[in-house]
Design an enzyme around this catalytic site. Structure first.
Site, PDB file in Angstrom:
ATOM      1  N   CYS A 222      27.766  67.354  25.312  1.00 33.32           N
ATOM      2  CA  CYS A 222      26.977  66.200  25.779  1.00 33.32           C
ATOM      3  C   CYS A 222      27.629  64.938  25.212  1.00 33.32           C
ATOM      4  O   CYS A 222      28.306  64.980  24.183  1.00 33.32           O
ATOM      5  CB  CYS A 222      25.551  66.380  25.267  1.00 33.32           C
ATOM      6  SG  CYS A 222      24.490  64.933  25.330  1.00 33.32           S
TER       7      CYS A 222
ATOM      8  N   SER B  49      26.298  62.736  23.587  1.00 35.64           N
ATOM      9  CA  SER B  49      25.810  62.501  22.220  1.00 35.64           C
ATOM     10  C   SER B  49      26.713  63.187  21.194  1.00 35.64           C
ATOM     11  O   SER B  49      26.855  62.703  20.072  1.00 35.64           O
ATOM     12  CB  SER B  49      24.369  62.989  22.067  1.00 35.64           C
ATOM     13  OG  SER B  49      23.531  62.336  22.995  1.00 35.64           O
TER      14      SER B  49
ATOM     15  N   CYS C 108      19.596  70.401  26.373  1.00 30.15           N
ATOM     16  CA  CYS C 108      19.689  68.941  26.230  1.00 30.15           C
ATOM     17  C   CYS C 108      19.771  68.232  27.580  1.00 30.15           C
ATOM     18  O   CYS C 108      18.776  67.763  28.099  1.00 30.15           O
ATOM     19  CB  CYS C 108      20.851  68.493  25.337  1.00 30.15           C
ATOM     20  SG  CYS C 108      20.823  66.679  25.169  1.00 30.15           S
TER      21      CYS C 108
ATOM     22  N   HIS D 249      29.411  60.746  20.714  1.00 31.36           N
ATOM     23  CA  HIS D 249      28.961  59.677  19.815  1.00 31.36           C
ATOM     24  C   HIS D 249      29.059  60.160  18.369  1.00 31.36           C
ATOM     25  O   HIS D 249      29.476  59.418  17.475  1.00 31.36           O
ATOM     26  CB  HIS D 249      27.508  59.290  20.091  1.00 31.36           C
ATOM     27  CG  HIS D 249      27.258  58.669  21.438  1.00 31.36           C
ATOM     28  ND1 HIS D 249      28.180  57.886  22.095  1.00 31.36           N
ATOM     29  CD2 HIS D 249      26.172  58.696  22.253  1.00 31.36           C
ATOM     30  CE1 HIS D 249      27.673  57.488  23.253  1.00 31.36           C
ATOM     31  NE2 HIS D 249      26.464  57.962  23.367  1.00 31.36           N
TER      32      HIS D 249
END
Ligand code: PAD
Ligand code: ZN
Ligand code: ZN
Length: 379
Positions: A47, A49, A174, A52
């Protein structure tokens, strides 16, 4: 099982430092303690994220770390006092826990749990479950799915249907639930409405699916990467826009197309400017904008307060508003009953050992959801 009660040595993708590639390392995973289970991860998505987190932009993560939060696996062993699950059962790890006891878990208006990393930081030793080369390795969201085995607290997993295909339902851990739930729970998209979806990665495409299931009649998909448009249309988008094709701001283009603005807009990118554009593209008086994308905490959003005074609603959504432990098994059953599409979100399937290639695909914008599966070569 022969591994029960013993430390398992297995492969994991360790991020020793932010901004660096993952190293596939042998790590030690201890047996589960009371209220914990140990799970063999069979499939995991990547993902945005996680990306990140690679760059140190997710709060609550310490390094070195094992990332990954969109997985599915099989219970290897269970610790004392764990009920309702046994070795061999299929489970999905939950990056949003549901302890069932805190004030948020008791409140039907929210899916936050105070055990969540975004709420109350946990004690340091609670987060550390792996060792590698004599060093303690931290975890992501207390679940770390980029490892062949991982430890899950009873608040961070849920048992799912024995027949569920793990290489698909891991996305319910997710991206899918986040996007789909943002439409059906957070925005509560109404039949006949008009929606705009900013960003067509795994999350944005799942918003498109949610808007379609909720009965939206116009779903306008926005992305700077035109290669995402065919999939968006297949999943229910009625119009696709590339902001770079217009001289005017995209919110103006959207307002002109929709008689003043959309009923619901969704930001699924993680950019401050797109968040403001999404808010501005919602209709005065009754438009709702949902922020889903994660922007670095140092970024600050600023917009004309008149946008709020004139009756728009601005909301944010984590994990699509779903109370995780209760909702994930139902979402898996709904997928198996063909109530929504999921397979279409998978663009690439790679062996676990090629995790760095998976992240390169994400960075190049070539994929919506990538799966890493058990790698027999390295298992
Ligand atoms: P992704 O990288 O697969 O997709 C992002 C999409 O946005 C890509 O298709 C890009 O081409 C597009 N894009 C980039 N810049 C622009 C722009 N300026 N204008 C229009 N489109 C653009 O990401 P993803 O789908 O995995 O995740 C999307 C975001 O959602 C990301 O910020 C992630 O961290 C966040 C997220 N939030 C939650 C939550 O619970 N709120 C859960 C999971 C992911
Ligand atoms: Zn995610
Ligand atoms: Zn709770």
């Amino acid at each position: 099982m022969e591994t029960t009660g013993k430390v398992i040595k297995c492969k994991a993708a360790v991020l020793w430092e932010t901004g660096k590639p993952f190293s596939i390392e042998e790590v030690e995973v201890p047996p589960p303690r009371a209220h914990e289970i140990r799970v063999k991860i069979v499939a995991t998505g990547i993902c945005r994220s996680d990306e990140h987190a690679v760059h140190g932009l997710m709060s609550g993560i310490k390094y070195p770390a094992i990332l990954g939060h969109e997985g599915a696996g099989i219970v290897e062993s269970v610790g004392e006092e764990v009920t309702g699950v046994k070795p061999g059962d299929k489970v999905i790890p939950l990056f949003m826990p549901q302890c069932g006891k805190c004030v948020c878990c008791h409140n039907p208006k929210t899916n936050l749990c105070l055990k969540n990393i975004i709420g109350v930081p946990q004690a340091e030793d609670e987060k550390i479950k792996f060792t590698c080369k004599g060093k303690l390795i931290n975890r992501m969201a207390d679940i770390s799915t980029f490892s062949e085995y991982t430890i899950l607290d009873e608040t961070t997993f849920t048992k799912i249907d024995d027949n569920a295909p793990l290489d698909r339902v891991c996305l319910i851990g997710c991206g899918f639930s986040t996007g789909y739930g943002s439409a059906v729970n957070t925005a509560k998209v109404q039949p006949g409405s008009t929606c705009a979806v900013f960003g067509l990665g795994g999350v944005g495409l799942s918003v498109v699916i949610g808007c379609k299931v909720a009965g939206a009649t116009r779903i306008i998909a926005v992305d700077i990467n035109k290669t995402k448009f065919a999939k968006a249309k297949e999943l229910g988008a009625t119009d696709c826009l590339n902001p770079q094709d217009y001289d005017q701001p995209i919110q103006k283009v959207l307002a002109d197309m929709t008689n003043g603005g959309v009923d619901y807009s969704f930001e699924c990118i993680g950019r401050i400017d797109s968040m403001v554009a999404a808010l501005e593209s919602s209709h005065p008086g009754f438009g709702t904008c949902v922020i889903i994308g994660v922007a670095p905490s140092i970024d600050k959003i600023s917009f004309d307060p008149l946008l709020m005074l004139t009756g728009r609603t601005l909301k944010g959504s984590l994990f699509g508003g779903f109370k995780s432990k209760d909702s994930v098994p139902k979402l898996v059953s709904d997928y198996m009953a063909k109530k929504f599409k999921l397979d279409e979100l998978v663009t690439h399937t790679l062996p676990f050992s090629k995790i760095n290639e998976g992240f390169e695909l994400l960075r190049a914008g070539e994929s919506s959801a990538k799966l890493l599966e058990e790698d027999t070569a390295t298992a």
